[in-house]
Write a protein that holds these residues in place. Structure first.
Motif, PDB file in Angstrom:
ATOM      1  N   UNK A 115       0.804  -1.221   0.000  1.00 12.39           N
ATOM      2  CA  UNK A 115       0.000   0.000   0.000  1.00 12.39           C
ATOM      3  C   UNK A 115       0.837   1.271   0.000  1.00 12.39           C
ATOM      4  N   UNK A 116       2.074   1.180  -0.478  1.00  7.88           N
ATOM      5  CA  UNK A 116       2.945   2.365  -0.477  1.00  7.88           C
ATOM      6  C   UNK A 116       2.361   3.510  -1.303  1.00  7.88           C
ATOM      7  N   UNK A 117       1.572   3.186  -2.311  1.00  9.23           N
ATOM      8  CA  UNK A 117       0.993   4.238  -3.165  1.00  9.23           C
ATOM      9  C   UNK A 117      -0.300   4.820  -2.612  1.00  9.23           C
ATOM     10  N   UNK A 118      -0.731   4.345  -1.447  1.00  4.98           N
ATOM     11  CA  UNK A 118      -1.992   4.842  -0.885  1.00  4.98           C
ATOM     12  C   UNK A 118      -1.811   6.257  -0.351  1.00  4.98           C
ATOM     13  N   UNK A 119      -2.667   7.172  -0.798  1.00  4.34           N
ATOM     14  CA  UNK A 119      -2.613   8.580  -0.389  1.00  4.34           C
ATOM     15  C   UNK A 119      -3.388   8.738   0.926  1.00  4.34           C
ATOM     16  N   UNK A 120      -2.683   8.511   2.048  1.00  3.02           N
ATOM     17  CA  UNK A 120      -3.336   8.530   3.359  1.00  3.02           C
ATOM     18  C   UNK A 120      -3.844   9.933   3.698  1.00  3.02           C
ATOM     19  N   UNK A 121      -3.020  10.959   3.468  1.00  2.52           N
ATOM     20  CA  UNK A 121      -3.453  12.321   3.791  1.00  2.52           C
ATOM     21  C   UNK A 121      -4.652  12.737   2.952  1.00  2.52           C
ATOM     22  N   UNK A 122      -4.616  12.395   1.667  1.00  2.00           N
ATOM     23  CA  UNK A 122      -5.756  12.698   0.811  1.00  2.00           C
ATOM     24  C   UNK A 122      -6.984  11.920   1.220  1.00  2.00           C
ATOM     25  N   UNK A 123      -6.769  10.688   1.694  1.00  7.22           N
ATOM     26  CA  UNK A 123      -7.875   9.860   2.146  1.00  7.22           C
ATOM     27  C   UNK A 123      -8.568  10.488   3.351  1.00  7.22           C
ATOM     28  N   UNK A 124      -7.777  11.044   4.263  1.00  5.68           N
ATOM     29  CA  UNK A 124      -8.374  11.696   5.427  1.00  5.68           C
ATOM     30  C   UNK A 124      -9.181  12.919   5.011  1.00  5.68           C
ATOM     31  N   UNK A 125      -8.619  13.730   4.117  1.00  8.28           N
ATOM     32  CA  UNK A 125      -9.337  14.910   3.640  1.00  8.28           C
ATOM     33  C   UNK A 125     -10.642  14.510   2.960  1.00  8.28           C
ATOM     34  N   UNK A 126     -10.581  13.454   2.153  1.00  3.51           N
ATOM     35  CA  UNK A 126     -11.781  12.975   1.468  1.00  3.51           C
ATOM     36  C   UNK A 126     -12.825  12.503   2.469  1.00  3.51           C
ATOM     37  N   UNK A 127     -12.399  11.713   3.449  1.00  3.90           N
ATOM     38  CA  UNK A 127     -13.344  11.176   4.423  1.00  3.90           C
ATOM     39  C   UNK A 127     -14.026  12.309   5.188  1.00  3.90           C
ATOM     40  N   UNK A 128     -13.253  13.274   5.622  1.00  3.80           N
ATOM     41  CA  UNK A 128     -13.822  14.393   6.367  1.00  3.80           C
ATOM     42  C   UNK A 128     -14.756  15.219   5.494  1.00  3.80           C
ATOM     43  N   UNK A 129     -14.467  15.300   4.195  1.00  3.84           N
ATOM     44  CA  UNK A 129     -15.316  16.094   3.298  1.00  3.84           C
ATOM     45  C   UNK A 129     -16.669  15.427   3.053  1.00  3.84           C
ATOM     46  N   UNK A 161     -15.048   1.759   8.755  1.00  2.46           N
ATOM     47  CA  UNK A 161     -14.071   0.732   8.406  1.00  2.46           C
ATOM     48  C   UNK A 161     -12.807   1.362   7.834  1.00  2.46           C
ATOM     49  N   UNK A 162     -12.971   2.320   6.930  1.00  5.06           N
ATOM     50  CA  UNK A 162     -11.806   2.986   6.339  1.00  5.06           C
ATOM     51  C   UNK A 162     -10.940   3.606   7.434  1.00  5.06           C
ATOM     52  N   UNK A 163     -11.583   4.276   8.387  1.00  8.87           N
ATOM     53  CA  UNK A 163     -10.841   4.900   9.483  1.00  8.87           C
ATOM     54  C   UNK A 163     -10.176   3.854  10.368  1.00  8.87           C
ATOM     55  N   UNK A 164     -10.863   2.755  10.611  1.00  5.23           N
ATOM     56  CA  UNK A 164     -10.297   1.705  11.450  1.00  5.23           C
ATOM     57  C   UNK A 164      -9.095   1.057  10.776  1.00  5.23           C
ATOM     58  N   UNK A 165      -9.145   0.903   9.472  1.00  2.74           N
ATOM     59  CA  UNK A 165      -8.033   0.298   8.732  1.00  2.74           C
ATOM     60  C   UNK A 165      -6.830   1.230   8.699  1.00  2.74           C
ATOM     61  N   UNK A 166      -7.058   2.488   8.348  1.00  2.00           N
ATOM     62  CA  UNK A 166      -5.948   3.389   8.022  1.00  2.00           C
ATOM     63  C   UNK A 166      -5.549   4.332   9.150  1.00  2.00           C
ATOM     64  N   UNK A 167      -6.414   4.499  10.148  1.00  2.00           N
ATOM     65  CA  UNK A 167      -6.108   5.424  11.233  1.00  2.00           C
ATOM     66  C   UNK A 167      -6.465   6.859  10.947  1.00  2.00           C
ATOM     67  N   UNK A 340       3.076  -1.072   8.657  1.00  2.00           N
ATOM     68  CA  UNK A 340       4.360  -0.938   7.957  1.00  2.00           C
ATOM     69  C   UNK A 340       4.479   0.415   7.258  1.00  2.00           C
ATOM     70  N   UNK A 341       3.438   0.799   6.510  1.00  3.73           N
ATOM     71  CA  UNK A 341       3.562   2.051   5.752  1.00  3.73           C
ATOM     72  C   UNK A 341       3.470   3.282   6.669  1.00  3.73           C
ATOM     73  N   UNK A 342       2.903   3.112   7.855  1.00  2.33           N
ATOM     74  CA  UNK A 342       2.803   4.232   8.785  1.00  2.33           C
ATOM     75  C   UNK A 342       3.993   4.340   9.741  1.00  2.33           C
ATOM     76  N   UNK A 343       4.866   3.336   9.702  1.00  2.00           N
ATOM     77  CA  UNK A 343       5.999   3.346  10.645  1.00  2.00           C
ATOM     78  C   UNK A 343       7.156   4.191  10.124  1.00  2.00           C
TER      79      UNK A 343
END
Length: 343
Positions: A115-129, A161-167, A340-343
Motif C-alpha cells: 500500500x505504499x501508493x496509498x494517499x493517506x493524507x488525501x484519504x483523510x481529507x476525502x473522508x472528512x469532506x 471501516x476505512x478509518x479503522x483500517x488506516x487510522x 508498515x507504511x505508517x511506521x
C-alpha cells in the motif's frame, strides 16, 4: 417452488468457477456503464478468498492486472472511484466515492498488494469532506452532493471501516450521535433518522460501526438486549430483513454478523440457517437470494460470508472478520501492512 428439490451439498468447485467467470469481465470486458465494478470485484475476490482459492485458482498475471486497475481508480485528491467509466481527465469531475474506497482498500488487501501508493493524507481529507455537520456521511464530498438521499448508515459504516483500517480521523462523536438517532422503537436501526422501520442490513451497519468507533461502550444494556431480540426474531430457517418479509440469504449475513459482533452468535440456529443457505445454491455455482433464484455476485458472496460465520469445518471456509466483512487472515495482513507504511 416449495416442492422443488433443494441443494444440500456444498458446491465448492462450482462456486470457485462462478466467481472466476464473474472476474473475467473485470476490468476490460465489463460494460462501460457499470459504475460499481470495484464492488463486484470485491465480492468475487473475497468469495475466492473465503474458499481459499484466490491464489490457487487465479494467475499471478491476472492478480497483477487487477491490482494495477484498482490503483488507476485512486483519485488525485485521495479515495477511489468505482470504475474507470467514472474517470475523466479533470480530477474535479471525477470525485472519489466512499463505498468504492472501502471496497478498493479491501480488494488491494485481498490481492496482497503493498500500500505504499496509498494517499493517506488525501484519504483523510476525502473522508472528512463526506461528513455532514449532523454526523452523517454522504458517498461523495459534500460540495458534490445534491440532496442527502444516500446519507445513511451504509456510508457511516464504510467511513468507520476505512478509518479503522488506516487510522484517519473524522468527528466520531457526531457519527455516534447520528447512529443513535437511527434507532427505532423496535430495538434495531433504520437507514436514517426519522425512518420508522428497522432493517437487517442497516442494523448491521450501525452495530459494526459502533463497535469500530468505540467498542460499543456507549450502548445501553437494555437497548443492547432489545437489539439482540429483534435480530433473533428475524430467523425462521434463514433470516428475513424485516418482519413480514421472505427469507433472503443476504440477511443471514447482515443479521448473523450483527449478532456475532454483539457476542451472541450462539443464539443462531446454525443448522437451520446452513440448510437454507445451501438450498439457495445454483447448480452452475453461486447463490441466489432464495432457492430457485439465479445467482449474482452480491448474494453469492454474502451467503459464503454467512456460512463462514457458522464455522462448519466440513465446508472448508476461512474464518470471517465480521466487522470489516473480510477473512480474518486478510484482515490480519492488512493491519500489518498499514502499520508498515505508517511506521
Amino acid at each position: 417452488m416449495d416442492n422443488a428439490p433443494r441443494q444440500s451439498t456444498f458446491k465448492r468447485n462450482a462456486h470457485i468457477a462462478y466467481f472466476r467467470r464473474c472476474l473475467q469481465a473485470l476490468p476490460a470486458q465489463a460494460t462501460g456503464f457499470d459504475s460499481n465494478r470495484i464492488t463486484i470485484a470485491y465480492f468475487c475476490l473475497s468469495g475466492l478468498d473465503l474458499l481459499d482459492a484466490l491464489e490457487r485458482k487465479t494467475s499471478e498475471e491476472d492478480r497483477r492486472g487487477w491490482a494495477d486497475w484498482i490503483w488507476s481508480l485512486q483519485a488525485v485528491p485521495g479515495g477511489f472511484s468505482g470504475s474507470t467509466f467514472m474517470l475523466t481527465e479533470n480530477s474535479a469531475t471525477s470525485p472519489p466515492h466512499l463505498p468504492s474506497t472501502y471496497t478498493a482498500l479491501l480488494c488491494l488487501a485481498l490481492l496482497r498488494e503493498p500500500l505504499d501508493k496509498l494517499n493517506i493524507l488525501g484519504l483523510q481529507t476525502f473522508l472528512q469532506s463526506c461528513q455532514a455537520p449532523d454526523g452523517s456521511f454522504a458517498p461523495l464530498p459534500q460540495n458534490e452532493m445534491e440532496g442527502d438521499f444516500q446519507s445513511d448508515l451504509r456510508m457511516t459504516y464504510c467511513a468507520s471501516v476505512i478509518a479503522d483500517i488506516t487510522g484517519v480521523s473524522f468527528d466520531r462523536d457526531s457519527a455516534r450521535g447520528m447512529i443513535a438517532r437511527c434507532r427505532t422503537w423496535e430495538g434495531a436501526f433504520a437507514s436514517r433518522p426519522g425512518v420508522i422501520e428497522a432493517q437487517g442490513g442497516t442494523s448491521y451497519c450501525a452495530i459494526a460501526a459502533l463497535s469500530l468507533l468505540d467498542g460499543g461502550r456507549h450502548t445501553n444494556p437494555a437497548d443492547r438486549l432489545s437489539t439482540i431480540r429483534w435480530l433473533t426474531q428475524r430467523q425462521s430457517g434463514g433470516f428475513q430483513g424485516r418482519p413480514g418479509k421472505l427469507e433472503d440469504v443476504c440477511y443471514s449475513f447482515w443479521c448473523g454478523a450483527a449478532l456475532s459482533i454483539l457476542g451472541q452468535a450462539n443464539v443462531i440456529n446454525r443448522s437451520a440457517d446452513t440448510e437454507f443457505l445451501l438450498s439457495a445454491q445454483s447448480p452452475m455455482g453461486g447463490f441466489g437470494k432464495e432457492p430457485e433464484e439465479l445467482p449474482d455476485p452480491f448474494h453469492s458472496y454474502l451467503a459464503l460470508a454467512a456460512l463462514s460465520l457458522h464455522d462448519e469445518p466440513q465446508l472448508g471456509l476461512k474464518q470471517l472478520e465480521p466487522k470489516w466483512n473480510i477473512s480474518a487472515e486478510t484482515a490480519s495482513w492488512l493491519r500489518e501492512e498499514v502499520n508498515r507504511i505508517n511506521s
